[in-house]
Write a protein that holds these residues in place. Sequence first.
Motif, short mmCIF file in Angstrom:
data_model
loop_
_atom_site.label_atom_id
_atom_site.label_comp_id
_atom_site.label_asym_id
_atom_site.label_seq_id
_atom_site.Cartn_x
_atom_site.Cartn_y
_atom_site.Cartn_z
N ALA A 180 0.87 -1.18 0.00
CA ALA A 180 0.00 0.00 0.00
C ALA A 180 0.91 1.23 0.00
CB ALA A 180 -0.88 0.00 1.24
N SER A 181 0.51 2.29 -0.64
CA SER A 181 1.33 3.51 -0.58
C SER A 181 1.28 4.03 0.85
CB SER A 181 0.79 4.56 -1.54
OG SER A 181 -0.44 5.05 -1.07
N ALA A 182 2.27 4.86 1.18
CA ALA A 182 2.30 5.43 2.53
C ALA A 182 1.00 6.20 2.79
CB ALA A 182 3.52 6.34 2.67
N GLN A 183 0.47 6.85 1.75
CA GLN A 183 -0.77 7.62 1.92
C GLN A 183 -1.97 6.68 2.14
OE1 GLN A 183 -0.79 11.11 2.08
NE2 GLN A 183 -2.78 10.56 2.99
N GLN A 184 -2.02 5.57 1.37
CA GLN A 184 -3.12 4.61 1.57
C GLN A 184 -3.08 4.03 2.98
OE1 GLN A 184 -2.10 2.10 -1.82
NE2 GLN A 184 -4.09 2.49 -2.75
N ALA A 185 -1.87 3.73 3.45
CA ALA A 185 -1.74 3.17 4.80
C ALA A 185 -2.20 4.21 5.83
CB ALA A 185 -0.29 2.74 5.07
N GLN A 186 -1.67 5.43 5.72
CA GLN A 186 -2.04 6.47 6.68
C GLN A 186 -3.55 6.72 6.65
OE1 GLN A 186 -1.18 8.06 9.25
NE2 GLN A 186 -2.73 9.69 9.23
N ASP A 187 -4.14 6.78 5.45
CA ASP A 187 -5.59 7.05 5.36
C ASP A 187 -6.39 5.99 6.11
OD1 ASP A 187 -5.08 9.26 3.85
OD2 ASP A 187 -5.67 8.37 1.92
N SER A 209 -2.08 1.10 19.45
CA SER A 209 -1.08 1.00 18.38
C SER A 209 -1.74 0.37 17.16
CB SER A 209 0.10 0.14 18.81
OG SER A 209 0.72 0.70 19.94
N ILE A 210 -1.51 0.98 16.00
CA ILE A 210 -2.06 0.44 14.75
C ILE A 210 -0.88 0.19 13.81
CG2 ILE A 210 -3.70 0.78 12.86
CD1 ILE A 210 -5.17 2.84 14.60
N ASP A 229 -0.50 8.07 11.97
CA ASP A 229 -1.25 7.01 12.67
C ASP A 229 -0.67 5.62 12.45
OD1 ASP A 229 -3.69 8.38 13.91
OD2 ASP A 229 -3.61 9.24 11.89
N VAL A 230 0.51 5.56 11.87
CA VAL A 230 1.16 4.26 11.62
C VAL A 230 2.20 4.04 12.72
CG1 VAL A 230 2.45 2.86 9.97
CG2 VAL A 230 0.76 4.53 9.14
N ASP A 231 1.96 3.03 13.55
CA ASP A 231 2.78 2.85 14.76
C ASP A 231 3.76 1.69 14.64
OD1 ASP A 231 1.34 4.94 16.14
OD2 ASP A 231 -0.34 3.55 16.21
N GLY A 232 4.04 1.28 13.41
CA GLY A 232 4.97 0.17 13.21
C GLY A 232 4.40 -0.81 12.22
N GLY A 233 4.93 -2.04 12.24
CA GLY A 233 4.51 -2.98 11.21
C GLY A 233 4.40 -4.42 11.67
N LEU A 234 3.54 -5.15 10.98
CA LEU A 234 3.47 -6.61 11.11
C LEU A 234 4.11 -7.15 9.84
CD1 LEU A 234 2.62 -9.28 12.40
CD2 LEU A 234 0.31 -8.91 11.54
N ILE A 235 5.18 -7.91 10.03
CA ILE A 235 6.07 -8.24 8.92
C ILE A 235 6.06 -9.75 8.65
CG2 ILE A 235 8.43 -7.92 8.04
CD1 ILE A 235 7.05 -5.30 9.11
#
Length: 256
Positions: A180-187, A209-210, A229-235
């Motif tokens: 997802a683009s950084a904008q799609q993720a943030q949205d 945390s999201i 609003d992006v607090d990290g990642g599930l990888i």
Amino acid sequence: MRKKIVAGNWKMNLNLGEGYTLVAEILSKLPSLSESQQVIIAPPFLHTQQTITQTQYTPFVSVASQTCHHETSGAFTGEISATMLKDAGVRYTLVGHSERRAFNSEDNALLAKKTSAALDAGIDVIFCCGESLDIRDAEQQNDYVAQQLKESLFHLDAKAMSNIVIAYEPIWAIGTGRTASAQQAQDMHQHIRSVLVAQYGQEVAQNTSILYGGSCKASNAAELFAGEDVDGGLIGGAALVADDFIGIIKAMIAAK
Ligand code: PEP
């Protein structure tokens, strides 16, 4: 306190020796973490004890399971309960990963039961949500994800919600190399937080945390994690290579 988190989901990969070597390499290269940062490793069940033993003296590193059963005990051949996982030292469990939803027919109602079972056992939940490409193409992703949250989490009270981490994982980006683009993720993360505000109020929403998941790599993590609003990642895939996972952890530490 809202934590920044990087969680690695190994899925059904690595034998015990390979898992041992990977964790040892991650720990040897791990930058120092603070109280507001968490690194989580979710290996296959068979690795649980070994991974807990390896990580037990490293602050802010925890072990998760990839799922748990919704009952405490009983005639459920092949299953593992949250109480057993808690007893073994597991701190978090994934609930609702899209592969479990697809291959094990886990629906929102069952995931609500799993979430409660985990919390009752004292295990925090990383609740996975996210839409398919069809839903994204139809621009229905916001309603779809809100419905997933409503049906699986909104039976919880505000106190229980403090033990929930949400992982937004668009299915079309998982294991596909298509991020997802950084904008799609943030949205979407902003949308999820607004849904939490409506249900639980600002305090709970701001403390939740999201995480973003879906082809997150060391090369794109900084951009993705820059979202407010992006607090990290599930990888997934990148959690199987120590240097890649460490690169993502460094991006999480450096973010905002
Ligand atoms: C996942 O399975 O949770 C995941 C995000 O996988 P990948 O990073 O490989 O897309």
